[in-house]
Design a protein around this motif. Sequence first.
Motif, mmCIF file in Angstrom:
data_model
loop_
_atom_site.group_PDB
_atom_site.id
_atom_site.type_symbol
_atom_site.label_atom_id
_atom_site.label_comp_id
_atom_site.label_asym_id
_atom_site.label_seq_id
_atom_site.Cartn_x
_atom_site.Cartn_y
_atom_site.Cartn_z
ATOM 1 N N GLN A 1 40.886 -23.905 9.829
ATOM 2 C CA GLN A 1 41.747 -23.135 10.736
ATOM 3 C C GLN A 1 42.675 -24.016 11.554
ATOM 4 O O GLN A 1 43.871 -23.778 11.624
ATOM 5 C CB GLN A 1 40.885 -22.314 11.707
ATOM 6 C CG GLN A 1 40.074 -21.258 11.036
ATOM 7 C CD GLN A 1 40.859 -19.992 10.810
ATOM 8 O OE1 GLN A 1 41.974 -20.010 10.300
ATOM 9 N NE2 GLN A 1 40.263 -18.876 11.173
ATOM 10 N N LYS A 2 42.066 -25.028 12.198
ATOM 11 C CA LYS A 2 42.839 -25.885 13.083
ATOM 12 C C LYS A 2 43.857 -26.700 12.266
ATOM 13 O O LYS A 2 44.995 -26.881 12.681
ATOM 14 C CB LYS A 2 41.888 -26.833 13.810
ATOM 15 C CG LYS A 2 42.242 -27.061 15.242
ATOM 16 C CD LYS A 2 41.067 -27.739 15.931
ATOM 17 C CE LYS A 2 41.563 -28.610 17.051
ATOM 18 N NZ LYS A 2 40.436 -29.238 17.752
ATOM 19 N N GLY B 1 49.418 -10.941 3.564
ATOM 20 C CA GLY B 1 48.204 -10.143 3.591
ATOM 21 C C GLY B 1 47.877 -9.689 4.997
ATOM 22 O O GLY B 1 48.512 -10.099 5.971
ATOM 23 N N ALA B 2 46.872 -8.809 5.097
ATOM 24 C CA ALA B 2 46.390 -8.345 6.395
ATOM 25 C C ALA B 2 44.887 -8.585 6.426
ATOM 26 O O ALA B 2 44.287 -8.908 5.400
ATOM 27 C CB ALA B 2 46.712 -6.863 6.574
ATOM 28 N N GLY B 3 44.294 -8.454 7.607
ATOM 29 C CA GLY B 3 42.845 -8.629 7.718
ATOM 30 C C GLY B 3 42.430 -10.087 7.716
ATOM 31 O O GLY B 3 43.276 -10.984 7.728
ATOM 32 N N SER C 1 46.843 -24.552 11.625
ATOM 33 C CA SER C 1 47.355 -23.772 12.759
ATOM 34 C C SER C 1 48.858 -24.036 12.943
ATOM 35 O O SER C 1 49.380 -25.034 12.447
ATOM 36 C CB SER C 1 46.612 -24.173 14.030
ATOM 37 O OG SER C 1 46.976 -25.495 14.383
ATOM 38 N N PRO C 2 49.542 -23.144 13.659
ATOM 39 C CA PRO C 2 50.982 -23.363 13.887
ATOM 40 C C PRO C 2 51.245 -24.730 14.535
ATOM 41 O O PRO C 2 52.203 -25.425 14.164
ATOM 42 C CB PRO C 2 51.371 -22.231 14.842
ATOM 43 C CG PRO C 2 50.333 -21.176 14.660
ATOM 44 C CD PRO C 2 49.074 -21.875 14.248
ATOM 45 N N LYS C 3 50.390 -25.115 15.465
ATOM 46 C CA LYS C 3 50.570 -26.396 16.153
ATOM 47 C C LYS C 3 50.484 -27.569 15.163
ATOM 48 O O LYS C 3 51.323 -28.463 15.156
ATOM 49 C CB LYS C 3 49.467 -26.547 17.218
ATOM 50 C CG LYS C 3 49.962 -27.082 18.550
ATOM 51 C CD LYS C 3 48.790 -27.321 19.509
ATOM 52 C CE LYS C 3 48.527 -26.122 20.407
ATOM 53 N NZ LYS C 3 47.352 -26.313 21.288
ATOM 54 N N ARG D 1 43.995 -13.157 5.805
ATOM 55 C CA ARG D 1 45.414 -13.515 6.004
ATOM 56 C C ARG D 1 45.648 -14.957 5.531
ATOM 57 O O ARG D 1 44.887 -15.854 5.850
ATOM 58 C CB ARG D 1 45.743 -13.369 7.504
ATOM 59 C CG ARG D 1 47.201 -13.545 7.876
ATOM 60 C CD ARG D 1 47.600 -14.952 8.296
ATOM 61 N NE ARG D 1 46.702 -15.541 9.267
ATOM 62 C CZ ARG D 1 46.658 -16.846 9.545
ATOM 63 N NH1 ARG D 1 47.444 -17.682 8.914
ATOM 64 N NH2 ARG D 1 45.795 -17.310 10.435
ATOM 65 N N ARG E 1 55.984 -20.720 6.142
ATOM 66 C CA ARG E 1 57.158 -20.313 6.944
ATOM 67 C C ARG E 1 58.028 -21.514 7.290
ATOM 68 O O ARG E 1 59.253 -21.449 7.202
ATOM 69 C CB ARG E 1 56.686 -19.639 8.238
ATOM 70 C CG ARG E 1 56.315 -18.191 8.050
ATOM 71 C CD ARG E 1 56.185 -17.477 9.394
ATOM 72 N NE ARG E 1 56.233 -16.049 9.195
ATOM 73 C CZ ARG E 1 55.148 -15.252 9.200
ATOM 74 N NH1 ARG E 1 53.945 -15.762 9.379
ATOM 75 N NH2 ARG E 1 55.282 -13.957 9.000
ATOM 76 N N ARG F 1 41.725 -4.746 5.483
ATOM 77 C CA ARG F 1 40.937 -4.935 6.710
ATOM 78 C C ARG F 1 39.541 -4.349 6.582
ATOM 79 O O ARG F 1 38.728 -4.478 7.491
ATOM 80 C CB ARG F 1 41.692 -4.293 7.879
ATOM 81 C CG ARG F 1 43.098 -4.864 8.038
ATOM 82 C CD ARG F 1 43.895 -4.094 9.060
ATOM 83 N NE ARG F 1 43.830 -4.669 10.390
ATOM 84 C CZ ARG F 1 43.698 -3.960 11.508
ATOM 85 N NH1 ARG F 1 43.611 -2.661 11.460
ATOM 86 N NH2 ARG F 1 43.662 -4.574 12.682
ATOM 87 N N ILE G 1 53.753 -7.602 5.448
ATOM 88 C CA ILE G 1 52.409 -8.148 5.238
ATOM 89 C C ILE G 1 52.396 -9.009 3.965
ATOM 90 O O ILE G 1 51.453 -8.983 3.181
ATOM 91 C CB ILE G 1 51.317 -7.050 5.195
ATOM 92 C CG1 ILE G 1 51.673 -5.920 4.230
ATOM 93 C CG2 ILE G 1 51.065 -6.506 6.592
ATOM 94 C CD1 ILE G 1 50.499 -4.946 3.981
ATOM 95 N N HIS H 1 51.584 -20.401 8.053
ATOM 96 C CA HIS H 1 52.431 -21.133 9.015
ATOM 97 C C HIS H 1 53.154 -22.294 8.326
ATOM 98 O O HIS H 1 54.303 -22.582 8.640
ATOM 99 C CB HIS H 1 51.591 -21.633 10.192
ATOM 100 C CG HIS H 1 50.776 -20.546 10.827
ATOM 101 N ND1 HIS H 1 51.370 -19.423 11.355
ATOM 102 C CD2 HIS H 1 49.439 -20.371 10.964
ATOM 103 C CE1 HIS H 1 50.414 -18.616 11.812
ATOM 104 N NE2 HIS H 1 49.239 -19.158 11.577
ATOM 105 N N ARG I 1 35.922 -20.758 6.290
ATOM 106 C CA ARG I 1 37.334 -20.846 6.673
ATOM 107 C C ARG I 1 37.487 -21.724 7.918
ATOM 108 O O ARG I 1 38.502 -22.399 8.101
ATOM 109 C CB ARG I 1 37.887 -19.436 6.942
ATOM 110 C CG ARG I 1 39.364 -19.453 7.304
ATOM 111 C CD ARG I 1 39.995 -18.082 7.109
ATOM 112 N NE ARG I 1 41.300 -18.010 7.740
ATOM 113 C CZ ARG I 1 42.338 -17.396 7.211
ATOM 114 N NH1 ARG I 1 42.229 -16.786 6.054
ATOM 115 N NH2 ARG I 1 43.490 -17.354 7.846
ATOM 116 N N ASN I 2 36.459 -21.687 8.749
ATOM 117 C CA ASN I 2 36.509 -22.357 10.045
ATOM 118 C C ASN I 2 37.021 -23.808 10.020
ATOM 119 O O ASN I 2 37.893 -24.156 10.806
ATOM 120 C CB ASN I 2 35.119 -22.265 10.693
ATOM 121 C CG ASN I 2 35.165 -22.643 12.140
ATOM 122 O OD1 ASN I 2 36.091 -22.250 12.842
ATOM 123 N ND2 ASN I 2 34.207 -23.426 12.567
#
Lengths: 417, 64
Positions: free
Chosen positions: A123-124, A360-362, A127-129, A365, A373, A73, A357, A370, A119-120
């Motif tokens: 992201q979407k 990762g963290a910060g 995303s989980p969705k 990540r 998993r 972080r 983690i 998602h 990264r932007n």
Amino acid sequence: MVQPVLSPLVERPAHVPEALVYDLDYYADPGVLQDAHGRALQVAKEAPGVFWTPRQGGHWVLRSHNAVFEASRDTERFSNAPISFEQLQAIIESLPEGAPKPLIPAPITFDPPHHAVYRNPLQKAFSPKAMNVLKDNIRALAVELIEKVKPQGGCAFVKDISEPMPVTIFLQMFGLPVDRQREYRDLVEEHFAQTDKDPQLIQARLRKVADVMRDAILERKDNPQNDLISLLWDSEFNGQKATLHDIENYAVMLFTAGLDTVVNGMALGAVHLAKNPQLQAEMRAHPEKTSDLTEEMLRRYTFTLPPRFVAEDCEFQGVQMKKGEMALLFLPGADLDAAEYPNPEVFDANREGKPHIAFGAGPHRCLGSHLARIELNILYEEMMARLPEFRLDPDKPLTYHGGHVWGPNEVYLKWDV
Amino acid sequence: MKIRIDKDACVGNARCAAISEVLFQLDDEGYIAVSEIDVPEGMEELARRGARSCPEKIIEIIEE
């Protein structure tokens, strides 16, 4: 697979206290090659929280949960790149017109504020969705792969299941031809198997990866589809339209990170299940507990070791570090730290309130967490639902590989038919 | 009971939402959308579990 050679010991620099020296070759440690997480557990138990290893040219290893968490972080002191974004841009701009630009895996090798810009656009899409939409497709693939090997009474799990499953999903998402899967996977393996740090050789390997995708990338520029390459072409960075160089930088990143990580995560899970018929029985009786199982698998067998580079001479947790030194985030050790997880060696799917983690963290990540998993959950669910009790083939002992992603080279499973 | 979240420090693990999508609402990118949440009666345990599930440790429960 070529057996990696233990790297030579280098001399301890003057600022490194002798008490902080611990011998771990993260590529070729004999203990890692024999039993990766047995060795990770040993390191977690006996090495200092922050230590220096004389292997692989000599570098820091952050192994305690606390040290990994703090450094992950702290992007001011721990950079994701050996040189700064500005220095890198200056180098690229100084290249003669038409000269090939170096490939820089993006956005993982960028620090804030540039990291967020790159990264932007993703992201979407990750995303989980967005990942939930893929569930049916992922399940169909898992079912197909499992049903194919089921009548055989056994399988080479990596080759038959844990490789083709995430690789196929990744290629579909990216908009790359699935029938060239073997070619892609060989390239990733080649990339990760190399331990040299020669920038020219690294560039040559990354270039090969980018070249394999080049036709698809160029084709999408004019004919956008519903895939990641098209989405990236449509992105802007600080007001600038995406260039071929930008897309190639993403491609080499997503390609290497997306294909080798979850392959190993699945294989580690399969080994644990195969060794524990009791756990298999429990999971068959209680499929609703699968996500808890997945989380504990991720904690117990955390498999990535991302590098960081000390940005300025500094003191970190009482240790003097020098600018430019590598500090390896030893995530497998952080998730096996007894200070954070009581009895860390015990596999306990009922651990609650102690998140791992593994991703990762910060701010760095894992973007694909998602997706990973969902893939892991579905795979375990379908294996439990479709296969009878399975075990490791006693005639084919496990061997492991080190590097930035640890895992078994192959997992030979057997079951009764 | 209130939940307070250090929203700027969220890195999008979305583990809280995996415990309760109702309590922990995410934006389109999967990051936490709010920094303070009033916990409706009966959801206190979910709130606590959601807070504990955060790998970044940025969710705080304020008992009233």
